[in-house]
Design a protein around this motif. Structure first.
Motif, PDB file in Angstrom:
ATOM      1  N   GLY A 288       0.796  -1.225   0.000  1.00  0.00           N
ATOM      2  CA  GLY A 288       0.000   0.000   0.000  1.00  0.00           C
ATOM      3  C   GLY A 288       0.830   1.277   0.000  1.00  0.00           C
ATOM      4  N   ASN A 289       0.184   2.364   0.391  1.00  0.00           N
ATOM      5  CA  ASN A 289       0.799   3.692   0.424  1.00  0.00           C
ATOM      6  C   ASN A 289       1.529   3.940   1.741  1.00  0.00           C
ATOM      7  OD1 ASN A 289      -0.389   4.449  -2.091  1.00  0.00           O
ATOM      8  ND2 ASN A 289      -2.300   4.896  -1.026  1.00  0.00           N
ATOM      9  N   ASN A 290       2.575   4.753   1.670  1.00  0.00           N
ATOM     10  CA  ASN A 290       3.300   5.211   2.859  1.00  0.00           C
ATOM     11  C   ASN A 290       3.843   4.051   3.682  1.00  0.00           C
ATOM     12  OD1 ASN A 290       2.710   8.107   2.441  1.00  0.00           O
ATOM     13  ND2 ASN A 290       0.605   7.411   2.769  1.00  0.00           N
ATOM     14  N   VAL A 291       4.541   3.155   3.004  1.00  0.00           N
ATOM     15  CA  VAL A 291       5.169   2.006   3.659  1.00  0.00           C
ATOM     16  C   VAL A 291       6.675   2.257   3.705  1.00  0.00           C
ATOM     17  CG1 VAL A 291       5.634  -0.477   3.499  1.00  0.00           C
ATOM     18  CG2 VAL A 291       3.347   0.414   2.968  1.00  0.00           C
ATOM     19  N   THR A 292       7.265   2.031   4.878  1.00  0.00           N
ATOM     20  CA  THR A 292       8.696   2.190   5.086  1.00  0.00           C
ATOM     21  C   THR A 292       9.278   0.840   5.490  1.00  0.00           C
ATOM     22  OG1 THR A 292       8.408   4.481   5.797  1.00  0.00           O
ATOM     23  CG2 THR A 292      10.466   3.410   6.421  1.00  0.00           C
TER      24      THR A 292
ATOM     25  N   PRO B  77      -2.147  -5.572   8.135  1.00  0.00           N
ATOM     26  CA  PRO B  77      -3.157  -4.513   8.076  1.00  0.00           C
ATOM     27  C   PRO B  77      -2.506  -3.126   8.040  1.00  0.00           C
ATOM     28  CG  PRO B  77      -2.984  -5.356  10.308  1.00  0.00           C
ATOM     29  CD  PRO B  77      -2.083  -6.213   9.449  1.00  0.00           C
ATOM     30  N   SER B  78      -3.304  -2.127   7.732  1.00  0.00           N
ATOM     31  CA  SER B  78      -2.821  -0.744   7.709  1.00  0.00           C
ATOM     32  C   SER B  78      -2.516  -0.248   9.116  1.00  0.00           C
ATOM     33  CB  SER B  78      -3.877   0.166   7.070  1.00  0.00           C
ATOM     34  OG  SER B  78      -4.064  -0.161   5.720  1.00  0.00           O
ATOM     35  N   HIS B  79      -1.734   0.804   9.196  1.00  0.00           N
ATOM     36  CA  HIS B  79      -1.460   1.544  10.424  1.00  0.00           C
ATOM     37  C   HIS B  79      -0.815   0.689  11.517  1.00  0.00           C
ATOM     38  CE1 HIS B  79      -3.690   4.922   8.779  1.00  0.00           C
ATOM     39  NE2 HIS B  79      -4.630   4.054   8.443  1.00  0.00           N
ATOM     40  N   CYS B  80       0.268  -0.003  11.161  1.00  0.00           N
ATOM     41  CA  CYS B  80       0.946  -0.771  12.199  1.00  0.00           C
ATOM     42  C   CYS B  80       2.446  -0.812  11.954  1.00  0.00           C
ATOM     43  CB  CYS B  80       0.365  -2.180  12.307  1.00  0.00           C
ATOM     44  SG  CYS B  80       0.613  -3.208  10.873  1.00  0.00           S
ATOM     45  N   ILE B  81       3.154  -1.239  12.985  1.00  0.00           N
ATOM     46  CA  ILE B  81       4.589  -1.462  12.931  1.00  0.00           C
ATOM     47  C   ILE B  81       4.784  -2.953  13.138  1.00  0.00           C
ATOM     48  CG2 ILE B  81       6.820  -0.980  14.006  1.00  0.00           C
ATOM     49  CD1 ILE B  81       5.574   1.694  14.984  1.00  0.00           C
ATOM     50  N   ILE B  82       5.553  -3.584  12.216  1.00  0.00           N
ATOM     51  CA  ILE B  82       5.787  -5.013  12.340  1.00  0.00           C
ATOM     52  C   ILE B  82       7.280  -5.287  12.356  1.00  0.00           C
ATOM     53  CG2 ILE B  82       3.611  -5.592  11.206  1.00  0.00           C
ATOM     54  CD1 ILE B  82       5.253  -6.390   8.706  1.00  0.00           C
ATOM     55  N   ALA B  83       7.641  -6.425  12.956  1.00  0.00           N
ATOM     56  CA  ALA B  83       9.044  -6.832  12.993  1.00  0.00           C
ATOM     57  C   ALA B  83       9.115  -8.302  13.340  1.00  0.00           C
ATOM     58  CB  ALA B  83       9.818  -6.000  14.011  1.00  0.00           C
TER      59      ALA B  83
ATOM     60  N   ARG C 166       0.351  -0.812  17.032  1.00  0.00           N
ATOM     61  CA  ARG C 166      -0.525  -0.116  16.075  1.00  0.00           C
ATOM     62  C   ARG C 166      -0.053   1.332  16.025  1.00  0.00           C
ATOM     63  NH1 ARG C 166      -3.937  -3.026  13.003  1.00  0.00           N
ATOM     64  NH2 ARG C 166      -5.024  -1.078  12.748  1.00  0.00           N
ATOM     65  N   ARG C 167      -0.025   1.927  14.857  1.00  0.00           N
ATOM     66  CA  ARG C 167       0.475   3.301  14.735  1.00  0.00           C
ATOM     67  C   ARG C 167      -0.451   4.307  15.397  1.00  0.00           C
ATOM     68  NH1 ARG C 167       3.265   4.829   9.258  1.00  0.00           N
ATOM     69  NH2 ARG C 167       4.144   6.388  10.635  1.00  0.00           N
ATOM     70  N   ASP C 168      -1.722   3.962  15.588  1.00  0.00           N
ATOM     71  CA  ASP C 168      -2.632   4.890  16.269  1.00  0.00           C
ATOM     72  C   ASP C 168      -2.397   4.888  17.778  1.00  0.00           C
ATOM     73  OD1 ASP C 168      -3.658   2.368  16.763  1.00  0.00           O
ATOM     74  OD2 ASP C 168      -5.532   2.701  15.684  1.00  0.00           O
TER      75      ASP C 168
ATOM     76  N   GLY D 159      -0.858  -3.260   4.048  1.00  0.00           N
ATOM     77  CA  GLY D 159      -1.724  -2.089   4.037  1.00  0.00           C
ATOM     78  C   GLY D 159      -0.965  -0.778   3.951  1.00  0.00           C
ATOM     79  N   ASP D 160      -1.691   0.303   4.212  1.00  0.00           N
ATOM     80  CA  ASP D 160      -1.128   1.657   4.176  1.00  0.00           C
ATOM     81  C   ASP D 160      -0.526   2.021   5.528  1.00  0.00           C
ATOM     82  OD1 ASP D 160      -2.197   1.879   1.602  1.00  0.00           O
ATOM     83  OD2 ASP D 160      -4.035   2.829   2.324  1.00  0.00           O
ATOM     84  N   HIS D 161       0.436   2.931   5.502  1.00  0.00           N
ATOM     85  CA  HIS D 161       1.054   3.476   6.713  1.00  0.00           C
ATOM     86  C   HIS D 161       1.621   2.366   7.593  1.00  0.00           C
ATOM     87  CE1 HIS D 161      -0.625   7.385   5.672  1.00  0.00           C
ATOM     88  NE2 HIS D 161      -1.750   6.747   5.412  1.00  0.00           N
ATOM     89  N   VAL D 162       2.470   1.534   6.992  1.00  0.00           N
ATOM     90  CA  VAL D 162       3.089   0.413   7.697  1.00  0.00           C
ATOM     91  C   VAL D 162       4.590   0.645   7.766  1.00  0.00           C
ATOM     92  CG1 VAL D 162       3.575  -2.077   7.593  1.00  0.00           C
ATOM     93  CG2 VAL D 162       1.292  -1.230   7.025  1.00  0.00           C
TER      94      VAL D 162
END
Length: 195
Positions: free
Chosen positions: A142-146, A176-182, A191-193, A160-163
């Motif tokens: 998705g969008n805005n993935v680093t 899923p969107s809006h999370c940090i994984i490792a 979760r980024r929220d 997802g987006d913002h990951v």
């Protein structure tokens, strides 16, 4: 300035002027790559006209120049070595990547995805690829993935987006969107929220 470096510099400027007119001036995807790269790096040049931004990146950031030549499908361009050294990185031509693509030291990287959204950032030793040598089984990002260094993303999965994907992670399941994984296998660590 010695005559030879002056001639080389003048020749590079001439090439850049041509690249700008043919490939940057009316290309919103390449312009998004330029803006994203300068913004993330915090460059003072980001407030200058897009032409000056492009010249700056091509002269001082070989990682950006690599992305530019990939965008215009000129990886074997005759004068490419004036802007980019040897960077062992392969981005498959059938991978669709939206604007805002940015990399840090893309050495030892292979990217073979179905599609990648806007503002994708990656670091060295990234592998994005198919499963079982079947190109139908490639990731969608998705969008805005680093993505950190030494990450593996394999198979018919969706991110997802913002990951944010931590360094050294192995991603083989949907994210899923809006999370940090490792981790290996990668798991949600926050979760980024919740930040």
């Amino acid at each position: 300035m010695k005559p030879i470096p002056f001639i080389k510099h003048a020749f590079k400027r001439l090439l850049l002027r041509g690249f700008y007119k043919r490939h940057v001036l009316n290309n919103s995807v390449i312009q998004a790559d330029i803006k994203q790269t300068l913004q993330v790096r915090g460059s003072k040049v980001q407030n200058e006209p897009i032409e000056k931004q492009f010249y700056h990146l091509m002269q001082y950031y070989p990682d950006y120049a690599f992305i530019f030549f990939w965008r215009i499908n000129k990886m074997q361009y005759r004068w490419r070595s004036l802007f980019v050294g040897e960077i062992p990185c392969k981005i498959f031509r059938n991978t669709k990547i939206e604007g805002g693509l940015m990399c840090y030291h893309p050495f030892a990287t292979v990217i073979n995805a179905k599609s990648i959204g806007e503002n994708f950032q990656f670091r060295n030793s990234l592998t994005i690829g198919n499963k079982g040598n079947d190109n139908q089984l490639r990731p969608t990002i998705g969008n805005n993935v680093t993505v950190g260094a030494n990450v593996v993303i394999i198979g018919d999965i969706s991110i997802g987006d913002h990951v944010i994907i931590g360094a050294g992670s192995v991603v083989v399941k949907d994210v899923p969107s809006h999370c940090i994984i490792a981790g290996n296998p990668a798991q949600i660590i926050r979760r980024r929220d919740e930040l």
